[in-house]
Design an enzyme around this catalytic site. Sequence first.
Site, PDB file in Angstrom:
ATOM      1  N   GLU A 153     -28.714  -8.960   3.955  1.00 53.87           N
ATOM      2  CA  GLU A 153     -28.302  -7.547   3.641  1.00 53.87           C
ATOM      3  C   GLU A 153     -28.753  -6.813   4.557  1.00 53.87           C
ATOM      4  O   GLU A 153     -29.603  -6.142   5.409  1.00 53.87           O
ATOM      5  CB  GLU A 153     -28.795  -7.201   2.087  1.00 53.87           C
ATOM      6  CG  GLU A 153     -28.469  -6.294   1.869  1.00 53.87           C
ATOM      7  CD  GLU A 153     -29.301  -6.039   0.364  1.00 53.87           C
ATOM      8  OE1 GLU A 153     -29.445  -7.017  -0.543  1.00 53.87           O
ATOM      9  OE2 GLU A 153     -29.485  -4.928   0.288  1.00 53.87           O
ATOM     10  N   PHE A 169     -40.810   1.513  -2.920  1.00 57.30           N
ATOM     11  CA  PHE A 169     -40.211   1.277  -3.540  1.00 57.30           C
ATOM     12  C   PHE A 169     -40.397   0.430  -4.435  1.00 57.30           C
ATOM     13  O   PHE A 169     -38.750   0.351  -5.485  1.00 57.30           O
ATOM     14  CB  PHE A 169     -38.889  -0.082  -2.249  1.00 57.30           C
ATOM     15  CG  PHE A 169     -38.052  -0.098  -1.874  1.00 57.30           C
ATOM     16  CD1 PHE A 169     -36.541   0.370  -3.006  1.00 57.30           C
ATOM     17  CD2 PHE A 169     -37.612  -1.171  -1.390  1.00 57.30           C
ATOM     18  CE1 PHE A 169     -35.302   0.303  -2.742  1.00 57.30           C
ATOM     19  CE2 PHE A 169     -36.268  -1.604  -1.104  1.00 57.30           C
ATOM     20  CZ  PHE A 169     -35.233  -1.170  -2.848  1.00 57.30           C
ATOM     21  N   SER A 177     -29.910 -16.061   3.635  1.00 58.78           N
ATOM     22  CA  SER A 177     -28.710 -14.725   3.966  1.00 58.78           C
ATOM     23  C   SER A 177     -29.217 -13.629   4.432  1.00 58.78           C
ATOM     24  O   SER A 177     -30.243 -13.070   3.880  1.00 58.78           O
ATOM     25  CB  SER A 177     -27.477 -14.654   2.641  1.00 58.78           C
ATOM     26  OG  SER A 177     -28.805 -14.782   1.838  1.00 58.78           O
ATOM     27  N   HIS A 236     -32.185 -14.866   0.775  1.00 52.62           N
ATOM     28  CA  HIS A 236     -31.784 -13.985   0.905  1.00 52.62           C
ATOM     29  C   HIS A 236     -32.585 -13.008   1.272  1.00 52.62           C
ATOM     30  O   HIS A 236     -33.316 -12.254   0.923  1.00 52.62           O
ATOM     31  CB  HIS A 236     -30.805 -13.117  -0.061  1.00 52.62           C
ATOM     32  CG  HIS A 236     -30.026 -12.296  -0.090  1.00 52.62           C
ATOM     33  ND1 HIS A 236     -28.601 -12.247   0.733  1.00 52.62           N
ATOM     34  CD2 HIS A 236     -29.567 -10.537  -0.170  1.00 52.62           C
ATOM     35  CE1 HIS A 236     -27.924 -10.576   0.757  1.00 52.62           C
ATOM     36  NE2 HIS A 236     -29.442 -10.270  -0.182  1.00 52.62           N
ATOM     37  N   ASP A 278     -26.712   1.686  -9.459  1.00 48.82           N
ATOM     38  CA  ASP A 278     -27.862   2.286 -10.357  1.00 48.82           C
ATOM     39  C   ASP A 278     -26.911   4.205 -10.034  1.00 48.82           C
ATOM     40  O   ASP A 278     -26.476   4.577  -9.887  1.00 48.82           O
ATOM     41  CB  ASP A 278     -29.039   2.648  -8.686  1.00 48.82           C
ATOM     42  CG  ASP A 278     -30.229   2.287  -9.003  1.00 48.82           C
ATOM     43  OD1 ASP A 278     -30.655   1.650 -10.241  1.00 48.82           O
ATOM     44  OD2 ASP A 278     -30.854   2.279  -8.325  1.00 48.82           O
TER      45      ASP A 278
HETATM   46  P1  FAD Z   1     -27.400  -5.126 -14.708  1.00 53.27           P
HETATM   47  O1  FAD Z   1     -28.154  -6.208 -14.671  1.00 53.27           O
HETATM   48  O2  FAD Z   1     -25.626  -5.158 -15.276  1.00 53.27           O
HETATM   49  O3  FAD Z   1     -28.005  -3.969 -15.680  1.00 53.27           O
HETATM   50  C1  FAD Z   1     -29.317  -4.044 -15.446  1.00 53.27           C
HETATM   51  C2  FAD Z   1     -30.415  -4.107 -16.736  1.00 53.27           C
HETATM   52  O4  FAD Z   1     -29.632  -3.229 -17.922  1.00 53.27           O
HETATM   53  C3  FAD Z   1     -29.947  -5.530 -16.763  1.00 53.27           C
HETATM   54  O5  FAD Z   1     -30.540  -6.349 -16.880  1.00 53.27           O
HETATM   55  C4  FAD Z   1     -29.850  -5.241 -18.871  1.00 53.27           C
HETATM   56  O6  FAD Z   1     -30.983  -5.919 -19.500  1.00 53.27           O
HETATM   57  C5  FAD Z   1     -29.577  -4.119 -19.202  1.00 53.27           C
HETATM   58  N1  FAD Z   1     -28.265  -3.699 -19.879  1.00 53.27           N
HETATM   59  C6  FAD Z   1     -27.340  -3.024 -19.171  1.00 53.27           C
HETATM   60  N2  FAD Z   1     -26.369  -3.505 -19.846  1.00 53.27           N
HETATM   61  C7  FAD Z   1     -26.040  -3.376 -20.768  1.00 53.27           C
HETATM   62  C8  FAD Z   1     -25.849  -4.193 -21.970  1.00 53.27           C
HETATM   63  N3  FAD Z   1     -24.954  -3.778 -22.007  1.00 53.27           N
HETATM   64  N4  FAD Z   1     -25.945  -4.672 -22.506  1.00 53.27           N
HETATM   65  C9  FAD Z   1     -27.619  -5.108 -22.352  1.00 53.27           C
HETATM   66  N5  FAD Z   1     -28.567  -5.148 -21.674  1.00 53.27           N
HETATM   67  C10 FAD Z   1     -28.291  -4.404 -20.829  1.00 53.27           C
HETATM   68  N6  FAD Z   1     -27.666  -0.677  -6.118  1.00 53.27           N
HETATM   69  C11 FAD Z   1     -26.630   0.523  -5.645  1.00 53.27           C
HETATM   70  O7  FAD Z   1     -26.491   1.170  -5.680  1.00 53.27           O
HETATM   71  N7  FAD Z   1     -25.971  -0.218  -4.432  1.00 53.27           N
HETATM   72  C12 FAD Z   1     -26.488  -1.736  -4.034  1.00 53.27           C
HETATM   73  O8  FAD Z   1     -25.674  -2.164  -3.205  1.00 53.27           O
HETATM   74  C13 FAD Z   1     -27.204  -2.840  -4.808  1.00 53.27           C
HETATM   75  N8  FAD Z   1     -26.976  -3.854  -3.984  1.00 53.27           N
HETATM   76  C14 FAD Z   1     -28.089  -4.487  -5.229  1.00 53.27           C
HETATM   77  C15 FAD Z   1     -28.495  -5.773  -4.565  1.00 53.27           C
HETATM   78  C16 FAD Z   1     -29.276  -6.703  -5.459  1.00 53.27           C
HETATM   79  C17 FAD Z   1     -29.256  -8.125  -4.610  1.00 53.27           C
HETATM   80  C18 FAD Z   1     -29.854  -6.466  -6.378  1.00 53.27           C
HETATM   81  C19 FAD Z   1     -30.968  -7.848  -7.372  1.00 53.27           C
HETATM   82  C20 FAD Z   1     -29.794  -4.963  -6.560  1.00 53.27           C
HETATM   83  C21 FAD Z   1     -28.931  -3.911  -5.807  1.00 53.27           C
HETATM   84  N9  FAD Z   1     -28.689  -3.153  -6.322  1.00 53.27           N
HETATM   85  C22 FAD Z   1     -27.753  -1.518  -5.620  1.00 53.27           C
HETATM   86  C23 FAD Z   1     -29.646  -2.356  -7.636  1.00 53.27           C
HETATM   87  C24 FAD Z   1     -28.696  -2.167  -8.540  1.00 53.27           C
HETATM   88  O9  FAD Z   1     -27.607  -1.176  -8.279  1.00 53.27           O
HETATM   89  C25 FAD Z   1     -29.713  -1.132 -10.200  1.00 53.27           C
HETATM   90  O10 FAD Z   1     -30.582  -2.370 -10.195  1.00 53.27           O
HETATM   91  C26 FAD Z   1     -29.168  -1.061 -10.866  1.00 53.27           C
HETATM   92  O11 FAD Z   1     -29.928  -0.454 -12.147  1.00 53.27           O
HETATM   93  C27 FAD Z   1     -28.479  -2.673 -12.240  1.00 53.27           C
HETATM   94  O12 FAD Z   1     -27.765  -3.613 -11.444  1.00 53.27           O
HETATM   95  P2  FAD Z   1     -26.881  -4.192 -12.041  1.00 53.27           P
HETATM   96  O13 FAD Z   1     -25.629  -4.955 -12.001  1.00 53.27           O
HETATM   97  O14 FAD Z   1     -28.069  -5.343 -12.015  1.00 53.27           O
HETATM   98  O15 FAD Z   1     -27.264  -4.134 -13.710  1.00 53.27           O
END
Ligand code: FAD
Length: 288
Positions: A9, A210, A7, A259, A101
């Site tokens: 991105e 990065f 896949s 991916h 982020d």
């Molecule tokens: P989460 O996994 O929900 O949180 C990040 C970490 O913080 C977790 O691993 C956990 O340990 C901790 N955490 C968070 N909330 C809690 C809680 N309530 N309780 C306990 N622990 C908690 N960013 C963009 O802006 N746009 C994109 O399109 C984008 N695409 C991405 C695609 C992939 C495949 C990946 C891996 C990352 C991408 N990101 C993107 C980056 C991502 O937004 C950042 O890494 C962000 O800081 C975390 O998002 P997440 O949903 O993985 O967070």
Amino acid sequence: MTAPHVSFEFFPPQNLEASFRLWDTVQSLSPLNPRFVSVTYGAGGTTRDLTRDAVATLHKSSGLNVAAHLTCVNATRKETLKIADGFAASGVREIVALRGDPPKGTNQFTAHPDGFADSVELIEALSRTGQFTIRVGAYPEKHPEATSFDADVAWLKRKIDAGATEAITQFFFEADTFLRFRDACAKVGINAPIIPGILPIENWQGAARFARRCGTKVPGWLNDAFVKAVRDDREDLLATAVCTELCSDLIDEGVDSLHFYTMNRPELTRDVCHALGVVPDVRLQNVA
Ligand code: FAD
């Protein structure tokens, strides 16, 4: 070696030239028959409209399975779900659901007062709509904000239990990093597929920068190899070899899907895919 599923991105284009580049990339990679392609959502929600347009256009014109990234940053719950509804209305039923982020200039995520507090809340809400296949992010070297590796794996389990069916990892440079993480996920009962996120290294300085931002460890041997390759003007050769080897090590360990973070450049991804036995499907060569 069995050829893996792949896949890709992409990020949404910000101008006409970038649109042509994305389209060239899509045309070049489509014949490899990807399981899906995904379009990122700019940090802080900055590309909201561009993502929506790119996703809708790709869905309409490419014939590919398109997944839209969606984050919770800077938006109310209502606004976020409206964007998801828009994806569904344009026929896009796959979402990569992320917390996101913080906007540039800040390094701490603060939920919008009326927004989703974290990715689990977003996943639960998307799941309740019954409209989407949901993928989530995963962090083999732990997310920089996680208190520990184990806490991060436990959090991933919560994301899967909330309704996600697959996780895509942050990029990493050594197969063992992924394999340790996959084992830890299995140990806590995560049964959903964990798909390795692969970054073909287009530019070593950029990739290393990065990596530092994402908390991805840069092995000394890799840095040394790229320093020499850049000096000898053989960066592309090394990038293809390193990425192909990482992928084939993963495949040898039973990984069947990869991916690729293409950065909207098809060449390296395509060359690595070819080396792995992912070859053009002639029926797909004249897409659009
Ligand atoms: P989460 O996994 O929900 O949180 C990040 C970490 O913080 C977790 O691993 C956990 O340990 C901790 N955490 C968070 N909330 C809690 C809680 N309530 N309780 C306990 N622990 C908690 N960013 C963009 O802006 N746009 C994109 O399109 C984008 N695409 C991405 C695609 C992939 C495949 C990946 C891996 C990352 C991408 N990101 C993107 C980056 C991502 O937004 C950042 O890494 C962000 O800081 C975390 O998002 P997440 O949903 O993985 O967070």
